[in-house]
Design a protein around this motif. Structure first.
Motif, PDB file in Angstrom:
ATOM      1  N   ASP A 107       0.998  -1.248  -0.021  1.00  0.00           N
ATOM      2  CA  ASP A 107      -0.120  -0.318   0.222  1.00  0.00           C
ATOM      3  C   ASP A 107       1.400   1.177   0.008  1.00  0.00           C
ATOM      4  OD1 ASP A 107      -2.085  -1.627   0.021  1.00  0.00           O
ATOM      5  OD2 ASP A 107      -1.947  -1.454   1.851  1.00  0.00           O
ATOM      6  N   LEU A 108       1.869   1.375   0.877  1.00  0.00           N
ATOM      7  CA  LEU A 108       2.947   2.196   1.069  1.00  0.00           C
ATOM      8  C   LEU A 108       3.498   2.795  -0.439  1.00  0.00           C
ATOM      9  CD1 LEU A 108       4.101   4.818   2.414  1.00  0.00           C
ATOM     10  CD2 LEU A 108       6.165   2.346   3.018  1.00  0.00           C
ATOM     11  N   PHE A 109       4.285   1.508  -1.333  1.00  0.00           N
ATOM     12  CA  PHE A 109       3.976   2.083  -2.830  1.00  0.00           C
ATOM     13  C   PHE A 109       3.901   2.651  -3.654  1.00  0.00           C
ATOM     14  CE2 PHE A 109       7.985  -1.977  -0.563  1.00  0.00           C
ATOM     15  CZ  PHE A 109       8.834  -0.364  -0.123  1.00  0.00           C
ATOM     16  N   TRP A 110       2.061   1.907  -3.597  1.00  0.00           N
ATOM     17  CA  TRP A 110       0.461   1.814  -4.267  1.00  0.00           C
ATOM     18  C   TRP A 110       0.737   3.776  -4.044  1.00  0.00           C
ATOM     19  CZ3 TRP A 110      -3.611   4.112  -4.074  1.00  0.00           C
ATOM     20  CH2 TRP A 110      -4.818   3.875  -4.792  1.00  0.00           C
ATOM     21  N   LYS A 111       0.919   4.414  -2.570  1.00  0.00           N
ATOM     22  CA  LYS A 111       0.762   5.533  -2.969  1.00  0.00           C
ATOM     23  C   LYS A 111       2.049   6.937  -3.050  1.00  0.00           C
ATOM     24  CE  LYS A 111      -2.381   4.681   1.456  1.00  0.00           C
ATOM     25  NZ  LYS A 111      -2.139   5.054   2.885  1.00  0.00           N
ATOM     26  N   ARG A 112       2.974   5.750  -3.379  1.00  0.00           N
ATOM     27  CA  ARG A 112       4.392   6.529  -2.754  1.00  0.00           C
ATOM     28  C   ARG A 112       4.519   6.130  -3.748  1.00  0.00           C
ATOM     29  NH1 ARG A 112       6.244   8.631   3.084  1.00  0.00           N
ATOM     30  NH2 ARG A 112       3.474  10.367   3.156  1.00  0.00           N
ATOM     31  N   PRO A 113       4.481   6.002  -5.651  1.00  0.00           N
ATOM     32  CA  PRO A 113       5.275   5.119  -6.227  1.00  0.00           C
ATOM     33  C   PRO A 113       7.171   5.498  -6.304  1.00  0.00           C
ATOM     34  CG  PRO A 113       4.170   6.578  -6.988  1.00  0.00           C
ATOM     35  CD  PRO A 113       3.588   6.455  -5.940  1.00  0.00           C
ATOM     36  N   GLY A 114       7.580   7.463  -6.278  1.00  0.00           N
ATOM     37  CA  GLY A 114       8.558   7.789  -6.018  1.00  0.00           C
ATOM     38  C   GLY A 114       9.807   6.866  -5.385  1.00  0.00           C
ATOM     39  N   LEU A 115       8.910   6.305  -3.971  1.00  0.00           N
ATOM     40  CA  LEU A 115      10.267   5.715  -2.592  1.00  0.00           C
ATOM     41  C   LEU A 115      10.266   4.936  -3.568  1.00  0.00           C
ATOM     42  CD1 LEU A 115      11.018   6.169   0.042  1.00  0.00           C
ATOM     43  CD2 LEU A 115       8.924   5.007   0.976  1.00  0.00           C
ATOM     44  N   LEU A 116       9.265   3.738  -4.167  1.00  0.00           N
ATOM     45  CA  LEU A 116       9.291   2.254  -4.440  1.00  0.00           C
ATOM     46  C   LEU A 116      10.350   2.517  -5.747  1.00  0.00           C
ATOM     47  CD1 LEU A 116       9.303  -1.025  -5.275  1.00  0.00           C
ATOM     48  CD2 LEU A 116       7.523  -0.128  -6.557  1.00  0.00           C
ATOM     49  N   VAL A 117      10.891   3.561  -6.683  1.00  0.00           N
ATOM     50  CA  VAL A 117      11.979   3.856  -7.580  1.00  0.00           C
ATOM     51  C   VAL A 117      12.972   4.510  -6.719  1.00  0.00           C
ATOM     52  CG1 VAL A 117      12.825   5.464  -9.124  1.00  0.00           C
ATOM     53  CG2 VAL A 117      10.089   4.639  -9.439  1.00  0.00           C
ATOM     54  N   PHE A 118      12.923   5.119  -5.945  1.00  0.00           N
ATOM     55  CA  PHE A 118      14.661   5.391  -4.796  1.00  0.00           C
ATOM     56  C   PHE A 118      15.014   3.882  -4.440  1.00  0.00           C
ATOM     57  CE2 PHE A 118      15.964   6.350  -0.745  1.00  0.00           C
ATOM     58  CZ  PHE A 118      17.102   7.087  -1.406  1.00  0.00           C
ATOM     59  N   LEU A 119      14.151   3.196  -3.951  1.00  0.00           N
ATOM     60  CA  LEU A 119      15.097   2.297  -3.023  1.00  0.00           C
ATOM     61  C   LEU A 119      15.020   0.909  -4.497  1.00  0.00           C
ATOM     62  CD1 LEU A 119      12.123   1.093  -0.390  1.00  0.00           C
ATOM     63  CD2 LEU A 119      14.408   2.315  -0.278  1.00  0.00           C
ATOM     64  N   MET A 120      14.703   1.094  -5.441  1.00  0.00           N
ATOM     65  CA  MET A 120      15.137   0.186  -6.739  1.00  0.00           C
ATOM     66  C   MET A 120      16.668   1.650  -6.569  1.00  0.00           C
ATOM     67  SD  MET A 120      12.055  -0.892  -8.119  1.00  0.00           S
ATOM     68  CE  MET A 120      12.550  -2.200  -9.776  1.00  0.00           C
ATOM     69  N   LEU A 121      16.735   1.530  -7.206  1.00  0.00           N
ATOM     70  CA  LEU A 121      18.064   2.669  -8.052  1.00  0.00           C
ATOM     71  C   LEU A 121      19.412   2.780  -6.660  1.00  0.00           C
ATOM     72  CD1 LEU A 121      16.448   5.427 -10.181  1.00  0.00           C
ATOM     73  CD2 LEU A 121      17.162   2.970 -11.124  1.00  0.00           C
ATOM     74  N   THR A 122      18.566   2.993  -5.642  1.00  0.00           N
ATOM     75  CA  THR A 122      20.037   3.025  -4.538  1.00  0.00           C
ATOM     76  C   THR A 122      20.514   2.320  -4.590  1.00  0.00           C
ATOM     77  OG1 THR A 122      18.235   4.804  -3.209  1.00  0.00           O
ATOM     78  CG2 THR A 122      20.211   3.820  -1.607  1.00  0.00           C
ATOM     79  N   PRO A 123      21.260   0.670  -4.527  1.00  0.00           N
ATOM     80  CA  PRO A 123      21.887  -0.527  -4.512  1.00  0.00           C
ATOM     81  C   PRO A 123      23.123   0.424  -6.136  1.00  0.00           C
ATOM     82  CG  PRO A 123      19.807  -1.182  -3.436  1.00  0.00           C
ATOM     83  CD  PRO A 123      19.467  -0.022  -3.965  1.00  0.00           C
ATOM     84  N   PRO A 124      22.146   0.133  -7.068  1.00  0.00           N
ATOM     85  CA  PRO A 124      23.099   0.301  -8.277  1.00  0.00           C
ATOM     86  C   PRO A 124      23.322   1.532  -8.095  1.00  0.00           C
ATOM     87  CG  PRO A 124      20.272   0.313  -8.731  1.00  0.00           C
ATOM     88  CD  PRO A 124      20.815  -0.323  -7.064  1.00  0.00           C
TER      89      PRO A 124
END
Length: 318
Positions: A24-41
């Motif tokens: 639900d959190l990632f659905w409401k805040r898609p930018g947060l999901l993108v941030f978490l996915m891009l941070t490691p690489p």
């Protein structure tokens, strides 16, 4: 049912559990999901890759105390001046010339192969083409190089083939050429050149074939209808449109040859290439600043080369 009730019923209730709340959190805040996915690489690229390159660049501005053998961490261009010494400058020129010749030869050999695959290979034949091009990449790099060492050796199959065909004097004449010749192909620049071309050839064929597949067949037909002979069609239609693919392939062949040190170490003469110079200066000689300065040379060359390739639209064919 009122509109307000309908809207309320259209919203799904919150799901329980940690996974449900995160969803639900990632659905409401898609930018947060993108941030978490891009941070490691991004961290990997920034710290491990760019960080090591930056450290290398800094060390190239240090110098080595010739008396104590210790690195002096003071900003100086002394190490870069050492690259202009005849022995070091010869290493740079030798590597660049070899990389250019390998790239040119790979383009000449790869173009007809890529053209046949793009124009005439269909169905299972195209699958066989891709299999034939990719198959050498599936085997061990060292196994291929050592196999070529045996093939090019004085007692190897290539020498035997020249003897069977009674053309050994031709081989002897080739090996007698100053600088590029030697006692056998396995200890000559000719042998190094042949192995480089074989190993990096797939990286030239595939981008060239991809670019040729984008050439509309009606353009070649129009050239023929307008009276153009095959050479004119190739020169004015096919080659200009395939050039971005050739340049894209040359990025691989040129850069890989520029930095390789294993092939010249196994097949070739005792004269060093840039990769071998870096290995020698950092390992045997312990001159880390000079090794770093040698490493910066191909980076600068490839930076300029990529800039030129981008202007030619080469990245569109990658």
């Amino acid at each position: 049912m009122s509109a307000e009730a309908a809207d309320t019923g259209a919203i799904l209730p919150q799901r329980g559990g940690l996974s449900g709340r995160l969803s639900d959190l990632f659905w409401k805040r898609p930018g947060l999901l993108v941030f978490l996915m891009l941070t490691p690489p991004v961290l990997w690229l920034g710290i491990v890759y760019l960080g090591s390159l930056f450290t290398l660049l800094i060390q190239s501005f240090y110098s080595l105390d010739e008396f104590s053998g210790l690195v002096i961490p003071e900003f100086t261009f002394k190490t870069y001046a050492e690259l202009l010494r005849p022995s070091n400058f010869d290493i740079i020129m030798r590597t660049v010339v070899m990389a250019a010749l390998v790239t040119l030869a790979s383009a000449i050999i790869a173009f007809p192969i890529a053209y046949m695959a793009a124009r005439y290979a269909r169905g299972k034949w195209k699958a066989l083409f891709y299999l034939g091009v990719m198959l050498p990449l599936w085997s061990s790099y060292l196994v291929k190089v050592y196999a070529w060492k045996l093939i090019l050796a004085k007692e190897g199959i290539l020498t035997w083939l020249f003897e069977v065909l009674h053309i050994t004097p031709i081989l002897d004449a080739i090996l007698a050429i100053p600088v590029i010749g030697g006692n056998s192909l396995s200890v000559s620049y000719i042998g190094t050149f042949l192995v480089f071309v074989y190993v990096w050839m797939p990286y030239m064929i595939l981008p060239t074939q991809a670019a040729l597949e984008r050439v509309p067949i009606n353009l070649t037909d129009a050239s023929s209808d307008l009276g153009g002979n095959p050479w004119q069609t190739f020169r004015h239609v096919i080659f200009p449109l395939a050039l971005p693919g050739i340049i894209a392939g040359s990025i691989f062949t040129f850069s890989l040859t520029l930095g390789d040190y294993i092939i010249p170490q196994i097949v070739g003469s005792s004269r060093l290439f840039i990769g071998q110079a870096v290995y020698t200066q950092q390992g045997t000689a312990g001159n880390i600043p000079l090794a770093a300065a040698f490493t910066v040379v191909p980076i600068v060359i490839m930076g300029f080369y990529l800039w030129m390739a981008k202007r030619q639209g080469a990245f569109d064919a990658l």
